[in-house]
Design an enzyme around this catalytic site. Structure first.
Site, short mmCIF file in Angstrom:
data_model
loop_
_atom_site.label_atom_id
_atom_site.label_comp_id
_atom_site.label_asym_id
_atom_site.label_seq_id
_atom_site.Cartn_x
_atom_site.Cartn_y
_atom_site.Cartn_z
N HIS A 38 37.79 43.37 44.84
CA HIS A 38 37.96 44.59 45.63
C HIS A 38 37.44 44.30 47.03
O HIS A 38 36.24 44.04 47.20
CB HIS A 38 37.19 45.75 45.01
CG HIS A 38 37.64 46.09 43.62
ND1 HIS A 38 38.61 47.02 43.37
CD2 HIS A 38 37.27 45.60 42.41
CE1 HIS A 38 38.81 47.11 42.07
NE2 HIS A 38 38.00 46.25 41.46
N HIS A 85 42.85 48.21 35.58
CA HIS A 85 41.54 48.08 34.97
C HIS A 85 41.57 48.80 33.62
O HIS A 85 41.96 49.97 33.54
CB HIS A 85 40.47 48.74 35.84
CG HIS A 85 40.11 47.97 37.08
ND1 HIS A 85 41.06 47.49 37.95
CD2 HIS A 85 38.90 47.59 37.58
CE1 HIS A 85 40.45 46.86 38.94
NE2 HIS A 85 39.14 46.90 38.74
N GLU A 133 36.86 48.01 30.16
CA GLU A 133 35.56 47.66 30.72
C GLU A 133 34.55 48.65 30.13
O GLU A 133 33.83 48.33 29.19
CB GLU A 133 35.57 47.73 32.24
CG GLU A 133 34.23 47.38 32.88
CD GLU A 133 34.21 47.68 34.38
OE1 GLU A 133 33.28 47.18 35.03
OE2 GLU A 133 35.08 48.42 34.87
N ASP A 192 33.22 42.94 42.75
CA ASP A 192 32.62 43.50 43.98
C ASP A 192 31.41 42.63 44.34
O ASP A 192 30.26 43.03 44.10
CB ASP A 192 32.20 44.95 43.76
CG ASP A 192 33.37 45.84 43.39
OD1 ASP A 192 34.07 46.29 44.31
OD2 ASP A 192 33.60 46.05 42.18
#
Length: 345
Positions: free
Chosen positions: A16, A194, A197, A276
């Site tokens: 990201h 995504h 997770e 990230d």
């Protein structure tokens, strides 16, 4: 081994760009715009990058993005990441960006994408890093807002390789965005999401069935569903796994508990990525090194993870062949130079 991993040719498929905003650049951009940050110093900002779960991270993530205001800001952010990627021998990167994070605070869509795009163009010409740009929808917002964002993006379709889905997973199943993804695919855009997770394995099935994704981002809860594991292996649907991120967000308590080795040994197409990195303490090299040490990976494992990154990318088949040929040449050369302890192929 750290040097060897740094020089290992690889691709990154789960980054990201807003999550690569290091505190040093955050302060520089705040100074540029005469903004006041909630931190007294760069060190204080580093110390504030502590999280209990995905939501506590996202709160800081969205707050940090406030310093991104102009096309130059987005260029500087992306260029800083590409320079780091170059030092870690990343030959290709597919970058996520979250336009809604910016449009919701009054930054025009074209401001963000123009700055990112120009940096990616310069990354190819000056650093030799090829790239793709993936627009992500924020799943905690409405499907209607996602559709509007897609409409904003279509005039820039030549700059975008695909669309994705990120942000808070719990309570926001992929099927919520079926119509948006159908429209994106109708315009020739690839799809990723995504899933698995914080959300359950059922979300991975939904992403496959409802959104027709080419890749699953994360997917680390796949081992909870043997049928899903078998399907992912049979179809070779890639998982873009981010080990350090998973630990920082409490998905697993320790790296020793992380399933990436299990997924790899099961024949799934697993890749290593940073997610990230400014917030989670490591870029791709640091993620590779961390799992190498924690899970006792062999060089064959590391090679396969790097190879998977190219195989799972959205580049042409000829580009994949060239990248893998470079990877194979590197392995052949370095295995002859390394002492027997490390010569595990």
């Amino acid at each position: 081994m750290n040097d060897w991993i740094r020089e290992l040719p690889k691709a990154e498929l789960h980054i990201h760009i807003e999550g690569s905003l290091e505190p040093e650049l955050m302060f520089a951009l705040a100074d540029r715009h005469q903004m006041t940050l909630p931190y007294n110093s760069i060190e204080a900002a580093h110390q504030a990058y502590q999280f209990q779960d995905l939501q506590s991270f996202l709160d800081l993530y969205y707050a940090g993005a406030n310093v991104l205001c102009t096309e130059q800001d987005f260029y500087d952010l992306t260029w800083a990441y590409l320079q780091r990627a170059d030092k870690q021998t990343i030959r290709h990167t597919e970058i996520f960006f979250d336009p809604q994070t910016h449009t919701q605070r009054g930054i025009a869509f074209e401001v963000a994408i123009a700055g990112i795009h120009q940096a990616l163009v310069d990354g190819q010409s000056q650093l030799g890093i090829s790239s793709g740009l993936i627009l992500c929808f924020l799943r905690h917002l409405s499907a209607e807002d996602a559709m509007k964002t897609l409409e904003d993006a279509l005039p820039y379709q030549d700059w975008i390789v695909g669309v994705g889905l990120d942000s808070s997973e719990r309570g926001h199943p992929p099927s919520k965005f079926t119509a948006v993804f159908d429209r994106a695919r109708a315009h020739g855009l690839l799809t990723v999401a995504h899933a698995g997770e914080e959300g359950p394995p059922e979300y991975i099935w939904e992403a496959i069935d409802s959104l027709k994704v080419s890749r699953i981002d994360h997917g680390v809860r796949s081992p909870e569903d043997p049928k899903l594991m078998a399907w992912l292996k049979e179809q070779q649907i890639p998982l873009t796994v981010c080990p350090l991120s998973n630990i920082e967000l409490g998905v697993f308590e320790t790296l020793e508990q992380h399933p990436i080795k299990q997924l790899l040994d099961a024949g799934l197409r697993v890749t290593v990525n940073s997610d990230d990195p400014a917030y989670f303490g490591g870029y791709v090299q640091e993620n590779f090194m961390a799992i190498y040490e924690a899970l006792n990976l062999s060089q064959q494992d590391l090679y396969q993870l790097a190879k998977n990154s190219f195989l799972s990318s959205f580049v042409s088949e000829s580009a994949k062949e060239i990248a893998i040929a470079e990877l194979d040449a590197y392995m052949h050369q370095t295995l002859q130079e390394l002492p027997p302890l490390y010569n595990t192929l």
